[in-house]
Every structure is written in structure tokens, then in C-alpha cells.
Design an enzyme around this catalytic site. Structure first.
Site, PDB file in Angstrom:
ATOM      1  N   TRP A   1      -3.537 -23.199 -45.752  1.00  0.00           N
ATOM      2  CA  TRP A   1      -2.296 -23.451 -46.501  1.00  0.00           C
ATOM      3  C   TRP A   1      -2.730 -23.420 -47.972  1.00  0.00           C
ATOM      4  O   TRP A   1      -3.713 -24.079 -48.321  1.00  0.00           O
ATOM      5  CB  TRP A   1      -1.732 -24.822 -46.133  1.00  0.00           C
ATOM      6  CG  TRP A   1      -0.570 -25.229 -46.992  1.00  0.00           C
ATOM      7  CD1 TRP A   1       0.465 -24.435 -47.381  1.00  0.00           C
ATOM      8  CD2 TRP A   1      -0.318 -26.517 -47.581  1.00  0.00           C
ATOM      9  NE1 TRP A   1       1.336 -25.146 -48.167  1.00  0.00           N
ATOM     10  CE2 TRP A   1       0.879 -26.422 -48.308  1.00  0.00           C
ATOM     11  CE3 TRP A   1      -0.998 -27.734 -47.562  1.00  0.00           C
ATOM     12  CZ2 TRP A   1       1.415 -27.489 -49.011  1.00  0.00           C
ATOM     13  CZ3 TRP A   1      -0.470 -28.805 -48.248  1.00  0.00           C
ATOM     14  CH2 TRP A   1       0.732 -28.672 -48.960  1.00  0.00           C
TER      15      TRP A   1
ATOM     16  N   ASP B   1      -3.792 -32.226 -39.818  1.00  0.00           N
ATOM     17  CA  ASP B   1      -2.665 -32.141 -40.760  1.00  0.00           C
ATOM     18  C   ASP B   1      -1.410 -31.759 -39.959  1.00  0.00           C
ATOM     19  O   ASP B   1      -1.381 -30.713 -39.307  1.00  0.00           O
ATOM     20  CB  ASP B   1      -2.992 -31.064 -41.817  1.00  0.00           C
ATOM     21  CG  ASP B   1      -1.893 -30.946 -42.863  1.00  0.00           C
ATOM     22  OD1 ASP B   1      -0.996 -31.807 -42.896  1.00  0.00           O
ATOM     23  OD2 ASP B   1      -1.939 -29.981 -43.651  1.00  0.00           O
TER      24      ASP B   1
ATOM     25  N   LYS C   1       9.715 -31.806 -43.617  1.00  0.00           N
ATOM     26  CA  LYS C   1      10.473 -30.841 -42.799  1.00  0.00           C
ATOM     27  C   LYS C   1      11.142 -31.529 -41.612  1.00  0.00           C
ATOM     28  O   LYS C   1      12.270 -31.220 -41.253  1.00  0.00           O
ATOM     29  CB  LYS C   1       9.542 -29.749 -42.272  1.00  0.00           C
ATOM     30  CG  LYS C   1       9.296 -28.608 -43.217  1.00  0.00           C
ATOM     31  CD  LYS C   1       8.112 -28.851 -44.088  1.00  0.00           C
ATOM     32  CE  LYS C   1       7.922 -27.733 -45.087  1.00  0.00           C
ATOM     33  NZ  LYS C   1       6.847 -28.055 -46.029  1.00  0.00           N
TER      34      LYS C   1
HETATM   35  C1  LIG Z   1       0.224 -27.413 -43.653  1.00  0.00           C
HETATM   36  C2  LIG Z   1       0.928 -28.333 -44.580  1.00  0.00           C
HETATM   37  N1  LIG Z   1       0.430 -29.556 -44.788  1.00  0.00           N
HETATM   38  C3  LIG Z   1       1.036 -30.433 -45.599  1.00  0.00           C
HETATM   39  C4  LIG Z   1       2.195 -30.109 -46.264  1.00  0.00           C
HETATM   40  C5  LIG Z   1       2.755 -31.147 -47.204  1.00  0.00           C
HETATM   41  O1  LIG Z   1       4.071 -31.389 -47.143  1.00  0.00           O
HETATM   42  P1  LIG Z   1       4.819 -32.384 -48.149  1.00  0.00           P
HETATM   43  O2  LIG Z   1       3.864 -32.812 -49.201  1.00  0.00           O
HETATM   44  O3  LIG Z   1       5.945 -31.601 -48.708  1.00  0.00           O
HETATM   45  O4  LIG Z   1       5.275 -33.522 -47.312  1.00  0.00           O
HETATM   46  C6  LIG Z   1       2.765 -28.844 -46.074  1.00  0.00           C
HETATM   47  C7  LIG Z   1       3.992 -28.442 -46.775  1.00  0.00           C
HETATM   48  O5  LIG Z   1       4.348 -27.314 -46.891  1.00  0.00           O
HETATM   49  C8  LIG Z   1       2.106 -27.939 -45.209  1.00  0.00           C
HETATM   50  O6  LIG Z   1       2.597 -26.713 -44.976  1.00  0.00           O
END
Ligand SMILES: Cc1ncc(COP(=O)(O)O)c(C=O)c1O
Length: 402
Positions: free
Chosen positions: A132, A213, A248
Site C-alpha cells: 500500500w 493490517d 471503510k
Molecule cells: C492497507 C491499508 N491499511 C491502512 C489504511 C488506513 O486507513 P485509514 O487511516 O483511512 O483508517 C488503508 C487505507 O486506505 C489501507 O488501504
């Protein structure tokens, strides 16, 4: 001082979003940014969330500081939502667990990174290739050295599990392996049960710590089945970390809501780890924002809202698989053959494996915005835009002959 500042690269997702907003074409299509979209291309607020907010408006008594660990009720409910019943019910087992509310999954990842850097400054943190995109800056900012394990085979367009194991054999004892639990961003390829079991025993043999994660819980195969990998790790490992994003799953992206769950060998270690994590949080953002966590708490505490949320989440999950089918059914000829792998992937993302030239061609000629390497947000496809998406993909494939 500031005149000679050294500016690092801009986050590619944010750059793409800025390009999309600057495009005057009313027919432009955004498959880049990772938010759920409904059939009209909107990112709606869930009814369960609206109802929880109405409840909060009426009943919330105070907005006083919560402390660096966040709301204890949120922490308990999220732990129960994610972990095996046995682990949360038995007091002796729950004493080896520590949950902290964080500003989104990103905040949880950063606290985890700071904690790892503090506990073992020589640890290398292993990320999937491709990762990511934000994993890299989060962990580099925490001062960690990064390594990469093969994850996606660009030729077969599927998981490269043998490559993953081979690369992890180069890790040193004490290193940490970041593994996405479900709906891998950007590839859409996840490990199956047997692969999780194999990976778990490899990590135990090599003395590697798993950092799981979880950012797409409930949007891949279901709320319980998306936790398959977590269950395996819980069963076999004494030391593991889990970062959770509610963004999400509850559709509360800008409320910045998430959690870091850490499991340690025994109660004394857990207490020390918790205290140091709180110290690190105090030196960073001091405490997490409250509203998103209050929404999640209100939903999980109410039987009625809980049911409503599960129903809405399931509908979103089913729509995402319908979007994959809509895209592959709408493609034809060699393009359809080229992209048939999309139906074997899961979650919100798929990786089309497009070059930078193809991606800029898509933006400039077709106003189609796709992330680095060809990451598409499958939920961005709908009946109205699918025809133009197919034409654009066909055109760039023709031009490059691949
Ligand atoms: C793989 C992954 N980990 C963590 C996150 C973190 O999400 P957030 O900080 O928006 O809660 C995301 C968001 O796109 C993600 O795709």
C-alpha cells in the site's frame, strides 16, 4: 530556514486526486481514490451511522479529553468484534492484550512503527511488493529500515506465495512482517487458509513478528471470513500486532477512527508495552479524535444499529463483487482475456499492471484516473461509466500492444 527546505515526493494518491479535481471534463472517472462508491458513484453515509449520530446529538454529555488510549468502551467493543471469543472472555487471556484507539488505521500503523522502532531499532520491517503506497512513508518516518517480499506475480497476475516465502527467509530474527489480512491494497490477492498456516510456521521458525493490517473488514468475503488470517496468527503466535481501520467498514473516513491491538507473551510485558505505546502517543498526537469512535461504539452497543450496519456493509460487499463482474462482462476480445484475472480477486482493489505511459494516456485522453501501477478501486465502476472504462482500457492496450 524554510527557504531551502528539501521537499520529498507527494503522496501519489493525493496527487492523482488533485489531477482529477483539476480536470474540467464532466465525464471524468475516478477509479483512483480508495473510498467505497455506490451505483451512483457516491460515498454515502450509512443509515446506521446517521442514526448513531442522531443518538449522540441527543445523549452525548461531554467532549472532555479521553486520554491517549482513547475510549475504553470503543477499545473493548472493537477487540470483541475482531478477536476470538475465547481470547476476549477469559480474563487470563485478555490480560495479554492491549487495545488503543487511534486516528484511523494510519495512526495505528504509525504507533506500531514507533513502538517497533523503540523496542528493536535494528528491526527491518518487511512490506509486500507492491505495498500500500502509504505503508512506506509511515514506517520510514518512524525510522524503520524497510525490506520487501514478493507478493504479486505480474505475469500470472496472482499471489506469488513461493516468492513471498523465499524472500522472507532473508529476514533476520526480530524482524517484523506487515501482512494485510483481507482485500490486499493494491492487488486484491489474499492468502488462503493453508498459506496463512504455512506463513505462520515460517515466521515462528525464523522468529519474525507479524504486524497484521486490516483496513477492509467485511468488504471482502464477510465479517467473520475476512478474519481467517488473524485467527491463524492468534492461534499460533504469542507476540503479534494488529492495526484496524474503521474508515471503510463504517464509512467514516474523515472521522479518523481505528485501533491498534497488541498481543504479548504475558501480563507484565503487556503492561510495559501499553505504557510505552501511551508515551509514544503523548509525544505525537496526544490523544485520538472522539467522534468516529463514539459512532462505532453506539452502533456496536445497540442490537438494532448493529444489525442495520451489518446489512449495509454486506450490501456494499456484494456490490463490489457485482462491479468486478460488470467490468469483466463488459470487456470483450483480447481485452477481456487480458483482464479475466479480475474475477479471482477480492475486496475493493485490483491491480491492472499498467505502465506510467498507459496511466498518463488514460488521464490525458480519456479522463480516466487510475492509481500507481494500475490500481483500480473496483467500487468506482457503475452502469453509467463501465462502457467508457472498457473503451479506454482497450485503447491503451491497443496502443502499447500489450
Ligand atoms: C492497507 C491499508 N491499511 C491502512 C489504511 C488506513 O486507513 P485509514 O487511516 O483511512 O483508517 C488503508 C487505507 O486506505 C489501507 O488501504
Amino acid at each position: 530556514m524554510l527557504q531551502s527546505i528539501d521537499v520529498g515526493p507527494t503522496d501519489p494518491i493525493l496527487m492523482l486526486l488533485a489531477q482529477y479535481h483539476a480536470d474540467p471534463n464532466p465525464e471524468k472517472i475516478d477509479l483512483g481514490i480508495g473510498v467505497y462508491r455506490d451505483h451512483k458513484g457516491r460515498t454515502p453515509i450509512l443509515k446506521a451511522v446517521k442514526q448513531a449520530e442522531a443518538h449522540l446529538l441527543k445523549h452525548e454529555q461531554s467532549k472532555a479529553y479521553l486520554g491517549p488510549a482513547g475510549d475504553p468502551t470503543f477499545n473493548t467493543l472493537v477487540t470483541k468484534l475482531l478477536l476470538d471469543d475465547q481470547l476476549t472472555r477469559e480474563p487470563a487471556l485478555s490480560e495479554t492484550l492491549c487495545t488503543l484507539q487511534t486516528p484511523g488505521g494510519t495512526g495505528a500503523l504509525r504507533v506500531a512503527g514507533d513502538l517497533i522502532a523503540h523496542a528493536n531499532p535494528h528491526a527491518t520491517l518487511w512490506l509486500s511488493n507492491p505495498p500500500w503506497v502509504t505503508h512506506r512513508p509511515i514506517f520510514s518516518s518512524a525510522g524503520l529500515q524497510l525490506g520487501y517480499y514478493r507478493y504479486f506475480d505480474p505475469i500470472k497476475r496472482s499471489l506469488d506465495f513461493e516468492g513471498m516465502k523465499e524472500d522472507l527467509r532473508d529476514a533476520a530474527p526480530g524482524d517484523v512482517v506487515v501482512i494485510q489480512v483481507a482485500g490486499h491494497n493494491p492487488c486484491g490477492c489474499d492468502l488462503n487458509l493453508q498459506q496463512w498456516e504455512e506463513l505462520s510456521s515460517l515466521m515462528l521458525d525464523l522468529n519474525l513478528t507479524p504486524l497484521l493490517d486490516l483496513a477492509y473488514h467485511g468488504l471482502c468475503t464477510g465479517l467473520e471470513s475476512d478474519l481467517l488470517g488473524l485467527r491463524v496468527i492468534q492461534r499460533h503466535h504469542q507476540e503479534w500486532l494488529l492495526t484496524y481501520s474503521a474508515s471503510k467498514t463504517f464509512g467514516i473516513y474523515f472521522e479518523r477512527t481505528g485501533a491498534l491491538i497488541i498481543h504479548c507473551k504475558d501480563k507484565a510485558v503487556t503492561q510495559d508495552v501499553r505504557q510505552e505505546a501511551l508515551n509514544l502517543i503523548c509525544g505525537n498526537y496526544y490523544m485520538p479524535p472522539g467522534h468516529g469512535a463514539s459512532i462505532v461504539t453506539t452502533i456496536l452497543e445497540s442490537e438494532e444499529l448493529n444489525q442495520q450496519w451489518r446489512k449495509e456493509l454486506n450490501k456494499a460487499r456484494l456490490r463490489i463483487s457485482d462491479c468486478r463482474k460488470l467490468l469483466t462482462d463488459s470487456l470483450n476480445g483480447t481485452t477481456a482475456w487480458h483482464y479475466r484475472f479480475l474475477n479471482h480477486q477480492r475486496g475493493m482493489f485490483s491491480y491492472l499492471g499498467l505502465s506510467e505511459t498507459q496511466l498518463s494516456e488514460l488521464r490525458e485522453q480519456h479522463s480516466l484516473y487510475i492509481g500507481t501501477g494500475g490500481r483500480i478501486n473496483v467500487a468506482g465502476i457503475n452502469e453509467k461509466n463501465v462502457g467508457r472504462v472498457c473503451e479506454a482500457l482497450k485503447a491503451v492496450q491497443r496502443q502499447t500492444g500489450g
